[in-house]
Each structure stands twice: as structure tokens, then as C-alpha cells.
Design a protein around this motif. Sequence first.
Motif, PDB file in Angstrom:
ATOM      1  N   GLY A   1       0.816  -1.208   0.000  1.00 15.15           N
ATOM      2  CA  GLY A   1       0.000   0.000   0.000  1.00 15.15           C
ATOM      3  C   GLY A   1       0.850   1.259   0.000  1.00 15.15           C
ATOM      4  N   ALA A   2       2.156   1.105  -0.208  1.00 13.58           N
ATOM      5  CA  ALA A   2       3.069   2.259  -0.195  1.00 13.58           C
ATOM      6  C   ALA A   2       2.682   3.264  -1.277  1.00 13.58           C
ATOM      7  CB  ALA A   2       4.503   1.790  -0.419  1.00 13.58           C
TER       8      ALA A   2
ATOM      9  N   GLU B   1       9.615  -0.511   3.860  1.00 15.53           N
ATOM     10  CA  GLU B   1       8.799  -1.571   4.469  1.00 15.53           C
ATOM     11  C   GLU B   1       9.522  -2.921   4.506  1.00 15.53           C
ATOM     12  OE1 GLU B   1       5.321  -1.628   1.988  1.00 15.53           O
ATOM     13  OE2 GLU B   1       4.348  -0.005   3.090  1.00 15.53           O
ATOM     14  N   LEU B   2      10.571  -3.066   3.713  1.00 17.91           N
ATOM     15  CA  LEU B   2      11.275  -4.347   3.612  1.00 17.91           C
ATOM     16  C   LEU B   2      12.306  -4.494   4.722  1.00 17.91           C
ATOM     17  CD1 LEU B   2      11.965  -4.302  -0.233  1.00 17.91           C
ATOM     18  CD2 LEU B   2      10.222  -5.656   0.950  1.00 17.91           C
TER      19      LEU B   2
ATOM     20  N   GLY C   1       0.572  -1.906  -6.627  1.00 18.77           N
ATOM     21  CA  GLY C   1       1.227  -2.239  -5.368  1.00 18.77           C
ATOM     22  C   GLY C   1       2.708  -2.540  -5.464  1.00 18.77           C
ATOM     23  N   MET C   2       3.346  -2.124  -6.569  1.00 14.15           N
ATOM     24  CA  MET C   2       4.772  -2.379  -6.729  1.00 14.15           C
ATOM     25  C   MET C   2       5.437  -1.237  -7.488  1.00 14.15           C
ATOM     26  SD  MET C   2       4.664  -5.477  -9.491  1.00 14.15           S
ATOM     27  CE  MET C   2       2.968  -5.825  -9.905  1.00 14.15           C
TER      28      MET C   2
END
Length: 127
Positions: A11-12, A21-22, A51-52
Amino acid sequence: MSRLVPMVSSGAVDVDTYLAELPGTERAAMGALRDLCRAELAGFEEVMAYGMPGYRRDGVLEVSFARQRRHVAVYFTRENVMAAHAERLASRDTGKGCVRFRSPGTVDLDLVGDLLRATAAARGPAR
């Protein structure tokens, strides 16, 4: 019976947030993939799509990548780019328009770089 592995969608709102987030070890490897995309895809716009992280030219998404549950996938919408590298991709885990690597640390940056350069050089409709 085959099991479908669901895609992991973030959702970034931007690629910096996606990478943040990783976990640290994955962040570095995925950051190297991003750096390669930025270097090879001059004139492309970096976006978050589906989403990517993705790279768009003239409003068309041509490349994207994502950390999935069991692999890293790099997606190419230009079928001719994948076809032109079919011999090199024959021993790889591929799908329609994507190359999969077992983990962020196993991404073949030389191969991806060649695919990115071919994408950047291609003209005309992406499909």
C-alpha cells in the motif's frame, strides 16, 4: 494440483516507502534493483502501480518489480524484449512477461540490466 501463490501488494504511496517496508537485507538488494532501473530507464517515470514499483514511459507501464512471498519478480510488458532474450531466459524461472528470482540476493543484475536496456531502446506500442 497446483497451488497459486498470492502476490504481495504494498500500500506504499512511493518507492521510498515501499523499500522502507522491507527488512534490511532485502531492502539493500531491492534498492540495487531500483538503482539499476533508474540508471537504465532514462526518461521513464518511477511510479507505484499495482502495489509495486514501476517505470512508465509516455503513460505506459513497461517495467515493474516486486518482492513476493517466495521470490522477486521483474515484469516486462514488451513481449519482444523477453523473446529477444529467450535463450538466456531458458534456464530461468519465467512467466508471461516476468522473470522470477528465489530471493532478492539472487537477482541477476546483469541479465535484468540487459532486459532494461532493450526496453529503453524499444519504440512503438509496449504490447
